[in-house]
Scaffold this active site. Structure first.
Site, PDB file in Angstrom:
ATOM      1  N   ALA A 198      64.384  -0.793  60.207  1.00  0.00           N
ATOM      2  CA  ALA A 198      63.897  -2.074  59.692  1.00  0.00           C
ATOM      3  C   ALA A 198      62.657  -2.514  60.460  1.00  0.00           C
ATOM      4  CB  ALA A 198      64.991  -3.129  59.816  1.00  0.00           C
ATOM      5  N   GLN A 203      67.442   3.049  50.766  1.00  0.00           N
ATOM      6  CA  GLN A 203      68.632   2.666  51.520  1.00  0.00           C
ATOM      7  C   GLN A 203      69.027   1.223  51.247  1.00  0.00           C
ATOM      8  OE1 GLN A 203      69.077   1.752  55.898  1.00  0.00           O
ATOM      9  NE2 GLN A 203      69.992   3.806  55.915  1.00  0.00           N
ATOM     10  N   CYS A 219      74.082   0.437  60.913  1.00  0.00           N
ATOM     11  CA  CYS A 219      73.297  -0.589  61.606  1.00  0.00           C
ATOM     12  C   CYS A 219      74.197  -1.361  62.564  1.00  0.00           C
ATOM     13  CB  CYS A 219      72.653  -1.544  60.610  1.00  0.00           C
ATOM     14  SG  CYS A 219      71.693  -2.854  61.431  1.00  0.00           S
ATOM     15  N   GLY A 262      70.132  10.886  67.163  1.00  0.00           N
ATOM     16  CA  GLY A 262      70.366  10.298  68.480  1.00  0.00           C
ATOM     17  C   GLY A 262      69.825  11.153  69.603  1.00  0.00           C
ATOM     18  N   ASP A 263      68.915  10.596  70.400  1.00  0.00           N
ATOM     19  CA  ASP A 263      68.329  11.256  71.566  1.00  0.00           C
ATOM     20  C   ASP A 263      67.516  12.495  71.223  1.00  0.00           C
ATOM     21  OD1 ASP A 263      69.483   9.306  73.065  1.00  0.00           O
ATOM     22  OD2 ASP A 263      71.027  10.569  73.986  1.00  0.00           O
ATOM     23  N   GLY A 298      64.347   8.969  65.060  1.00  0.00           N
ATOM     24  CA  GLY A 298      64.111   7.545  64.870  1.00  0.00           C
ATOM     25  C   GLY A 298      63.034   7.004  65.785  1.00  0.00           C
ATOM     26  N   ARG A 299      63.441   6.381  66.893  1.00  0.00           N
ATOM     27  CA  ARG A 299      62.498   5.651  67.742  1.00  0.00           C
ATOM     28  C   ARG A 299      61.420   6.535  68.363  1.00  0.00           C
ATOM     29  NH1 ARG A 299      66.449   3.353  71.806  1.00  0.00           N
ATOM     30  NH2 ARG A 299      67.650   5.156  71.077  1.00  0.00           N
TER      31      ARG A 299
END
Length: 321
Positions: free
Chosen positions: A18, A69, A100, A201-202, A224-225
């Site tokens: 988001a 989504q 989320c 993740g990671d 992701g990040r």
């Protein structure tokens, strides 16, 4: 792996986030190697109530498979919203957010909150699968907290109710984005299902992408990040997974050119005002790790026009390495 009519080999997926994965950023990531992308999450109730701001988030990008989504906790509303999301976007698949962890979402029974009501989660998947004619995928976590890790039973329920693919973030809701992702639990999920499983993740670079895929046996990975300001991470991950030399990162001038192109796309999509507000955080991400870039912090944090963006971009390329 197969997703509906699509055949993909170890896909590298841009995770939906988001306020980050708008059409402009997804377009850039697709151009630079993301095999699949997913829109920012959209409230099912907002769609059904015809909220125009929510509908605009569903613009499909080109260059990759793209999913829409949605989130919510009412099967009937989710089914109706799924149909609307696909009509608005023309996306290739429909993704349901059950991962989320943010309190305002999860504490309302949406997002990861659905992992506390697995029967309802299954009913939602079943209702959406019956309502649409594209693959329905689910993104979840390991569970609500360390004392209620239920992802194995939850994942099987998703498969039994018609989910075509499951993405598992290897953290609980309580962990948010802290601690270490549990790839071994993702391995167990993969071993228990017949549908494709995506590990999340990671995964921050090529080496972690390769290690995660090898350890989990997953059908693909979601990043992701680590993509913030670094859409080149997809090419690095692909090379590592395929056993090829890791490509060198572009020079600063080329990286800034990509950033500016993203902001131009954002202007096309949102208009100048919103594009500049979004550029404030994205521009800062593109400059992470660049020596002496802090001197541009104030200028970046007060961008208000596209001319401001062009001026700062020119100055950065001129003054920094």
């Amino acid at each position: 792996m197969r997703l509906g009519q699509y055949e993909l080999h170890n896909p590298i997926i841009l995770g939906p986030m988001a306020g980050v994965t708008d059409w402009a950023f997804r377009t850039v990531c697709a151009r630079l190697g993301a095999d699949m992308t997913v829109t920012e999450m959209v409230s099912s109730r907002a769609l059904v109530y015809k909220d125009q701001k929510s509908a605009k988030l569903l613009r499909k990008n080109e260059g990759s498979l793209c999913g829409a989504q949605i989130f919510g906790n009412d099967p009937a509303i989710m089914a109706k919203a799924a149909v609307m999301a696909l009509e608005i976007s023309g996306c290739d698949f429909l993704d349901i957010n059950m991962g989320c962890p943010m309190p305002k979402i999860a504490n309302s029974g949406d997002g990861c909150g659905l992992m506390r009501t697995p029967e309802l989660a299954g009913d939602i998947v079943s209702a959406v699968v019956r309502a649409v004619d594209v693959p329905v995928t689910v993104k979840c976590r390991l569970g609500w907290d360390k004392g209620s890790i239920n992802v194995l039973d939850f994942a099987k329920r998703m498969e039994d109710n018609g989910a075509a693919m499951l993405t598992v973030h290897g953290r609980t809701r309580a962990m948010l984005y802290s601690g270490v992702a549990d790839w071994d639990m993702i391995t167990k999920v993969k071993q228990s299902l017949s549908i494709p499983v995506i590990a999340n993740g990671d995964i921050v670079d090529g080496e972690t992408a390769r290690k995660c895929l090898k350890r989990t046996g997953a059908d693909g990975i979601m990043i992701g990040r680590a993509t913030f300001g670094d859409p080149w991470v997809f090419a690095e991950a692909r090379a590592a997974i395929d056993g090829l030399p890791i490509p060198e990162r572009p020079c600063l001038a080329d990286r800034i050119a990509v950033a500016v192109e993203q902001f131009r796309l954002a202007e096309q999509d949102h208009g100048e005002k919103i594009a500049c507000l979004e550029a404030r955080k994205h521009f800062a991400w593109y400059l992470r790790g660049v020596s002496h870039s802090a001197c541009y912090k104030n200028q970046i944090s007060s961008l208000t026009t596209m001319e401001d963006i062009y001026r700062v971009a020119r100055d950065v390329v001129r003054d920094l390495k």
